[in-house]
Design a protein around this motif. Structure first.
Motif, PDB file in Angstrom:
ATOM      1  N   TYR A 154      13.053   9.559  14.738  1.00  8.80           N
ATOM      2  CA  TYR A 154      14.002  10.677  14.677  1.00  8.80           C
ATOM      3  C   TYR A 154      14.954  10.521  13.487  1.00  8.80           C
ATOM      4  O   TYR A 154      15.141  11.438  12.681  1.00  8.80           O
ATOM      5  CB  TYR A 154      14.792  10.790  15.999  1.00  8.80           C
ATOM      6  N   LEU A 155      15.541   9.351  13.349  1.00  9.20           N
ATOM      7  CA  LEU A 155      16.473   9.104  12.227  1.00  9.20           C
ATOM      8  C   LEU A 155      15.761   9.223  10.876  1.00  9.20           C
ATOM      9  O   LEU A 155      16.299   9.766   9.912  1.00  9.20           O
ATOM     10  CB  LEU A 155      17.095   7.704  12.340  1.00  9.20           C
ATOM     11  N   GLU A 156      14.540   8.694  10.845  1.00  9.45           N
ATOM     12  CA  GLU A 156      13.727   8.774   9.619  1.00  9.45           C
ATOM     13  C   GLU A 156      13.584  10.237   9.173  1.00  9.45           C
ATOM     14  O   GLU A 156      13.770  10.564   7.995  1.00  9.45           O
ATOM     15  CB  GLU A 156      12.349   8.158   9.929  1.00  9.45           C
ATOM     16  N   HIS A 157      13.312  11.116  10.134  1.00  7.15           N
ATOM     17  CA  HIS A 157      13.157  12.537   9.777  1.00  7.15           C
ATOM     18  C   HIS A 157      14.474  13.145   9.305  1.00  7.15           C
ATOM     19  O   HIS A 157      14.491  13.986   8.408  1.00  7.15           O
ATOM     20  CB  HIS A 157      12.584  13.325  10.947  1.00  7.15           C
ATOM     21  N   ARG A 158      15.557  12.702   9.902  1.00  9.39           N
ATOM     22  CA  ARG A 158      16.846  13.240   9.460  1.00  9.39           C
ATOM     23  C   ARG A 158      17.135  12.811   8.020  1.00  9.39           C
ATOM     24  O   ARG A 158      17.671  13.576   7.222  1.00  9.39           O
ATOM     25  CB  ARG A 158      17.964  12.781  10.407  1.00  9.39           C
ATOM     26  N   ILE A 159      16.765  11.577   7.685  1.00  9.81           N
ATOM     27  CA  ILE A 159      16.959  11.096   6.313  1.00  9.81           C
ATOM     28  C   ILE A 159      16.053  11.881   5.357  1.00  9.81           C
ATOM     29  O   ILE A 159      16.505  12.380   4.313  1.00  9.81           O
ATOM     30  CB  ILE A 159      16.615   9.588   6.197  1.00  9.81           C
ATOM     31  N   MET A 160      14.797  12.005   5.737  1.00  9.08           N
ATOM     32  CA  MET A 160      13.840  12.694   4.860  1.00  9.08           C
ATOM     33  C   MET A 160      14.244  14.146   4.663  1.00  9.08           C
ATOM     34  O   MET A 160      14.158  14.691   3.562  1.00  9.08           O
ATOM     35  CB  MET A 160      12.421  12.610   5.435  1.00  9.08           C
ATOM     36  N   THR A 178       0.816  -1.221   0.000  1.00  7.67           N
ATOM     37  CA  THR A 178       0.000   0.000   0.000  1.00  7.67           C
ATOM     38  C   THR A 178       0.851   1.273   0.000  1.00  7.67           C
ATOM     39  O   THR A 178       0.312   2.368  -0.050  1.00  7.67           O
ATOM     40  CB  THR A 178      -0.965   0.044   1.220  1.00  7.67           C
ATOM     41  N   ILE A 179       2.178   1.116   0.066  1.00 13.03           N
ATOM     42  CA  ILE A 179       3.005   2.338  -0.083  1.00 13.03           C
ATOM     43  C   ILE A 179       3.430   2.554  -1.534  1.00 13.03           C
ATOM     44  O   ILE A 179       4.121   3.525  -1.838  1.00 13.03           O
ATOM     45  CB  ILE A 179       4.251   2.343   0.836  1.00 13.03           C
ATOM     46  N   LEU A 180       3.015   1.665  -2.434  1.00 13.83           N
ATOM     47  CA  LEU A 180       3.325   1.881  -3.850  1.00 13.83           C
ATOM     48  C   LEU A 180       2.277   2.852  -4.409  1.00 13.83           C
ATOM     49  O   LEU A 180       1.294   2.454  -5.019  1.00 13.83           O
ATOM     50  CB  LEU A 180       3.310   0.557  -4.626  1.00 13.83           C
ATOM     51  N   ALA A 181       2.510   4.141  -4.155  1.00 12.43           N
ATOM     52  CA  ALA A 181       1.514   5.149  -4.526  1.00 12.43           C
ATOM     53  C   ALA A 181       1.702   5.605  -5.966  1.00 12.43           C
ATOM     54  O   ALA A 181       0.842   6.262  -6.537  1.00 12.43           O
ATOM     55  CB  ALA A 181       1.613   6.339  -3.580  1.00 12.43           C
ATOM     56  N   GLY A 182       2.835   5.273  -6.558  1.00 11.70           N
ATOM     57  CA  GLY A 182       3.089   5.699  -7.927  1.00 11.70           C
ATOM     58  C   GLY A 182       3.716   7.087  -8.020  1.00 11.70           C
ATOM     59  O   GLY A 182       3.985   7.575  -9.114  1.00 11.70           O
ATOM     60  N   ASP A 183       3.950   7.717  -6.859  1.00 13.02           N
ATOM     61  CA  ASP A 183       4.571   9.054  -6.896  1.00 13.02           C
ATOM     62  C   ASP A 183       5.649   9.210  -5.814  1.00 13.02           C
ATOM     63  O   ASP A 183       6.092  10.313  -5.542  1.00 13.02           O
ATOM     64  CB  ASP A 183       3.502  10.140  -6.712  1.00 13.02           C
ATOM     65  N   ARG A 184       6.044   8.119  -5.243  1.00 15.32           N
ATOM     66  CA  ARG A 184       7.088   8.091  -4.199  1.00 15.32           C
ATOM     67  C   ARG A 184       6.714   8.894  -2.955  1.00 15.32           C
ATOM     68  O   ARG A 184       7.572   9.260  -2.158  1.00 15.32           O
ATOM     69  CB  ARG A 184       8.427   8.612  -4.760  1.00 15.32           C
ATOM     70  N   SER A 185       5.429   9.184  -2.780  1.00 16.62           N
ATOM     71  CA  SER A 185       5.065  10.062  -1.665  1.00 16.62           C
ATOM     72  C   SER A 185       5.036   9.331  -0.323  1.00 16.62           C
ATOM     73  O   SER A 185       4.930   9.971   0.714  1.00 16.62           O
ATOM     74  CB  SER A 185       3.703  10.711  -1.928  1.00 16.62           C
ATOM     75  N   LEU A 186       5.131   7.998  -0.341  1.00 10.80           N
ATOM     76  CA  LEU A 186       5.036   7.283   0.937  1.00 10.80           C
ATOM     77  C   LEU A 186       6.348   6.581   1.313  1.00 10.80           C
ATOM     78  O   LEU A 186       6.355   5.649   2.116  1.00 10.80           O
ATOM     79  CB  LEU A 186       3.866   6.287   0.884  1.00 10.80           C
ATOM     80  N   VAL A 187       7.458   7.064   0.744  1.00  9.14           N
ATOM     81  CA  VAL A 187       8.731   6.364   0.980  1.00  9.14           C
ATOM     82  C   VAL A 187       9.365   6.694   2.331  1.00  9.14           C
ATOM     83  O   VAL A 187      10.416   6.143   2.664  1.00  9.14           O
ATOM     84  CB  VAL A 187       9.772   6.624  -0.137  1.00  9.14           C
ATOM     85  N   ALA A 188       8.733   7.549   3.119  1.00 12.49           N
ATOM     86  CA  ALA A 188       9.249   7.750   4.479  1.00 12.49           C
ATOM     87  C   ALA A 188       9.283   6.405   5.197  1.00 12.49           C
ATOM     88  O   ALA A 188      10.096   6.195   6.100  1.00 12.49           O
ATOM     89  CB  ALA A 188       8.381   8.744   5.237  1.00 12.49           C
ATOM     90  N   LEU A 189       8.410   5.515   4.792  1.00 14.40           N
ATOM     91  CA  LEU A 189       8.398   4.192   5.421  1.00 14.40           C
ATOM     92  C   LEU A 189       9.709   3.445   5.169  1.00 14.40           C
ATOM     93  O   LEU A 189      10.220   2.749   6.048  1.00 14.40           O
ATOM     94  CB  LEU A 189       7.205   3.374   4.907  1.00 14.40           C
ATOM     95  N   VAL A 190      10.266   3.612   3.981  1.00 12.39           N
ATOM     96  CA  VAL A 190      11.556   2.972   3.701  1.00 12.39           C
ATOM     97  C   VAL A 190      12.641   3.620   4.569  1.00 12.39           C
ATOM     98  O   VAL A 190      13.472   2.927   5.167  1.00 12.39           O
ATOM     99  CB  VAL A 190      11.923   3.063   2.205  1.00 12.39           C
ATOM    100  N   ALA A 191      12.597   4.955   4.660  1.00 11.73           N
ATOM    101  CA  ALA A 191      13.565   5.647   5.517  1.00 11.73           C
ATOM    102  C   ALA A 191      13.459   5.115   6.946  1.00 11.73           C
ATOM    103  O   ALA A 191      14.469   4.892   7.625  1.00 11.73           O
ATOM    104  CB  ALA A 191      13.316   7.154   5.481  1.00 11.73           C
ATOM    105  N   HIS A 192      12.231   4.892   7.379  1.00 19.32           N
ATOM    106  CA  HIS A 192      12.002   4.408   8.748  1.00 19.32           C
ATOM    107  C   HIS A 192      12.600   3.010   8.949  1.00 19.32           C
ATOM    108  O   HIS A 192      13.396   2.789   9.867  1.00 19.32           O
ATOM    109  CB  HIS A 192      10.497   4.398   9.043  1.00 19.32           C
TER     110      HIS A 192
END
Ligand code: BES
Ligand code: ZN
Length: 641
Positions: free
Chosen positions: A359-365, A317-331
């Motif tokens: 916290y780390l996820e936000h630093r990556i994003m 469900t994170i395959l949105a087609g616009d990369r808008s949900l990739v914070a999950l990968v960062a997480h």
């Protein structure tokens, strides 16, 4: 009590010749000799029967025979142990396993062991108590999983994208590893592992490990995959998936596994993975796990993501087609530092895993997409946290503490926004107080100093005190550290999180509420996050004709973005907007992600006649959900099986 002694009996592994080969593999790679559990094992874990302070496991050799027709795994687990105290008993956690036989390996010879399964406790299962001698080197257990194995989800072909092959995946966190492997199921104990997994052709097996060589064809249309995990991990990171899988490389050391029809779109969605790895390494030190791959699971996966080492499990469900949900990968990637490297010692310290990871996820994003973009994500997180805290303060104020007390409860109860978002804000507050430069040096030294070790909340606080607070007592005094960690709610020095973009989206919701037509709203260039914020700020309930106006202009009911779609359903349901009903049913039957299902069923049940309808849908969908999701939803819908 089953007993038996026959020194000459040969275990099946030795006959097959497979176990010695695997043991050799482990020895050659140098992992067998590692001693990861030094020191820190005085930790008391209320969710484990095991006795690691006396005798700790160090390496697992695992043979798994995956049988889709009976939905069981026949297995042999061989544990190398380190017995520093001369203990006479090894206690392992099990739940719903059928134990066939236990043997001991002592100075090169093998003998039957005396063992028993102790009293069953809800959630925790039963201890497997094995009598050992001070000289016992290894404990070999032949067993089978049962229908009680809540870590396993067996999927019918129709629950997959390809619809032709079955699928199996595991979810071990928090205390479900014991439902498919007898183990010291506490995050404080780490071990390396080697595994051989037999599956039917043409399926592929993947694990939270490195794969060793090409799979070997076996008689009877079966195939054997070999794995090796040279870095020591806790049991909750044991993971396996079996299905019709393709693969595409993303970079030198990263790639994506998915069902063949999804591989391309998944690779496109996750194109920034390598950049995320580099960002994280620059900030927090080397990536210590070799490869980083992502496995896209079928939609019944109950979570967004799971940080299985070397192989993140992710919802499609994170395959949105616009990369808008990739914070999950960062997480999930960030967990390679916070969680997988420095690991919460017990589930009461869960915020050390998740708060640090957010916290780390936000630093990556922030690094990849800029401060403003990341601030939108942070603001969405804070809003959710505020709601959660308001709710919890009514009946369970102690669940708003960072340090939890989950003894006697399901560790799942601690999986709230508090660990994630309050944890994140606490660290962000510390960063603000000490300045990013000093804070980053501190964080990096934390990961270096405690890598491959368990960490308690108190251990973290004392390191923080030594490295930062003690050097600036005047500053430290105003930080309300104890209030953050051991107190309820959100402290007064909560960092400010502001996003101008989201404020505009909230303003648009205000205009709409005041009567402005959907077509007159300025939504150009909105990302998923502005849409979510907008939808969350609409008044509720909205009359059906106003919902129809929104839908006509923004095509919300047909959104391909699962987050927006779910939020839209939540807005549309209270207003009785009928056109969402069919798509909602389809969504509930297809998707098993608990974060979506819980609020949707709850909201549906509140509408007139909705509880009956919700139960009807649930009756159809339930067999396709993961046990973890079923546990939560049965409660929400008052379901008696
Ligand atoms: N480790 C968690 C998932 C988890 C926690 C499973 C506790 C079982 C018990 C994972 O890293 C996670 O946090 N997943 C989130 C997504 C993330 C982007 C916040 C999820 O699945 O919602
Ligand atoms: Zn996480």
């Amino acid at each position: 009590m089953q007993t038996g002694r026959c020194p000459k009996t040969q275990a099946r592994w030795w006959v097959a010749g497979l176990l010695p080969a695997l043991l050799l593999l482990a020895a050659v790679s140098g992992c067998a000799g590692r001693q990861p559990n030094g020191g820190a094992l005085a930790i008391k874990d209320p969710h484990s029967f095991s006795n690691p302070a006396e005798v700790a496991v160090t390496h697992l050799t695992l043979l798994l025979d995956v049988d889709f027709s009976s939905r069981t795994i026949r297995a042999e687990a061989s544990w190398k142990i380190r017995n520093l105290s001369g203990a006479r008993e090894l206690r392992l956690d099990t739940r719903g396993l059928t134990i066939r036989r236990v043997q001991l390996l002592e100075s090169g010879s093998i003998r039957e062991a005396s063992f028993e399964l102790g009293e069953e406790r809800p959630l925790l299962g039963q201890p497997l108590v094995v009598r050992i001698e001070p000289g016992t080197e290894e404990v070999l257990i032949a067993y089978e999983t049962t229908g009680e194995a809540d870590a396993l989800q067996w999927l019918e072909p129709r629950q997959t994208a390809g619809r032709k092959q079955p699928f199996l995946f595991t979810q071990s966190q928090a205390i479900l590893a014991r439902t498919w492997i007898p183990c010291q199921d506490t995050p404080a104990v780490r071990f390396t592992y080697t595994a051989a997994v037999e599956v039917p052709e043409p399926l592929t097996a993947v694990m939270s490990a490195g794969s060793r060589g090409e799979p070997r064809e076996l008689p009877g249309g079966r195939k054997r995959f070999l794995f090796e995990m040279p870095q020591a991990i806790p049991s909750y990171l044991m993971a396996l998936a079996v299905g019709d899988l393709g693969f595409k490389a993303l970079g030198e050391r990263s790639g994506v596994y998915a069902e063949p029809s999804l591989v391309e779109s998944a690779a496109w969605e996750f194109a920034d993975t390598e950049k995320m790895m580099l960002a994280c390494e620059e900030l927090f030190g080397p990536y210590r796990w070799g490869r980083y791959d992502i496995l896209v699971l079928p939609p019944s996966f109950p979570f967004g993501g799971m940080e299985n080492p070397r192989l993140t499990f992710a919802t499609p469900t994170i395959l949105a087609g616009d990369r808008s949900l990739v914070a999950l990968v960062a997480h999930e990637l960030a967990h390679s530092w916070s969680g997988n490297l420095v690991t919460n010692a017990t589930w009461d310290d869960f915020w050390l895993n998740e708060g640090f990871t957010v916290y780390l996820e936000h630093r990556i994003m922030e690094r990849l997409y800029g401060r403003e973009y990341d601030e939108m994500l942070a603001r969405l997180g804070l809003d959710e946290l505020s709601n959660t805290v308001d709710e919890l303060l009514k009946d369970h104020p102690a669940d708003t503490h960072l340090k939890l007390d989950l003894a006697g409860r399901d560790p799942d109860d601690g999986m709230t926004d508090v660990a994630y978002e309050k944890g994140y804000l606490f660290l962000r507050m510390l960063e603000n107080a000490f300045g990013r430069e000093r804070w980053d040096v501190f964080l990096r030294s934390y990961f270096d100093r405690f890598s491959f070790q368990p960490m308690t909340t108190e251990g973290f606080l004392s390191f923080l005190d030594r490295e930062l607070l003690a050097k600036d007592r005047a500053l430290a005094a105003g930080l309300r550290i104890r209030e953050w960690v051991y107190g309820p709610g959100l402290p007064g020095n909560l960092p400010a999180v502001r996003s101008a973009a989201l404020e505009k989206a909230a303003a648009a919701a205000g205009y709409f509420a005041a009567g402005v037509k959907a077509g007159a709203l300025k939504t150009d260039g909105w990302t998923t996050h502005e849409w979510l914020h907008f939808l969350r700020h609409l008044p509720s309930p909205l009359p059906a004709e106003r919902l129809a106006d929104l839908d006509e202009v923004f095509s919300l009911t047909t959104s391909k973005n699962s987050e927006i779609l779910c939020q839209w359903f939540l807005v549309a349901l209270p207003g009785g907007y009928r056109p969402v009903m069919e798509p909602l049913e389809g969504f509930l039957e297809r998707v098993g992600r608990r974060k979506f299902l819980s609020p949707l069923y709850r909201e549906l049940a509140k509408t007139p006649g909705g509880l009956r309808r919700a139960r009807k849908i649930y009756a159809r969908a339930r067999p396709g959900y993961h046990p973890v999701a079923i546990g939560t939803l049965d409660g929400i819908l008052g379901w008696q099986d």
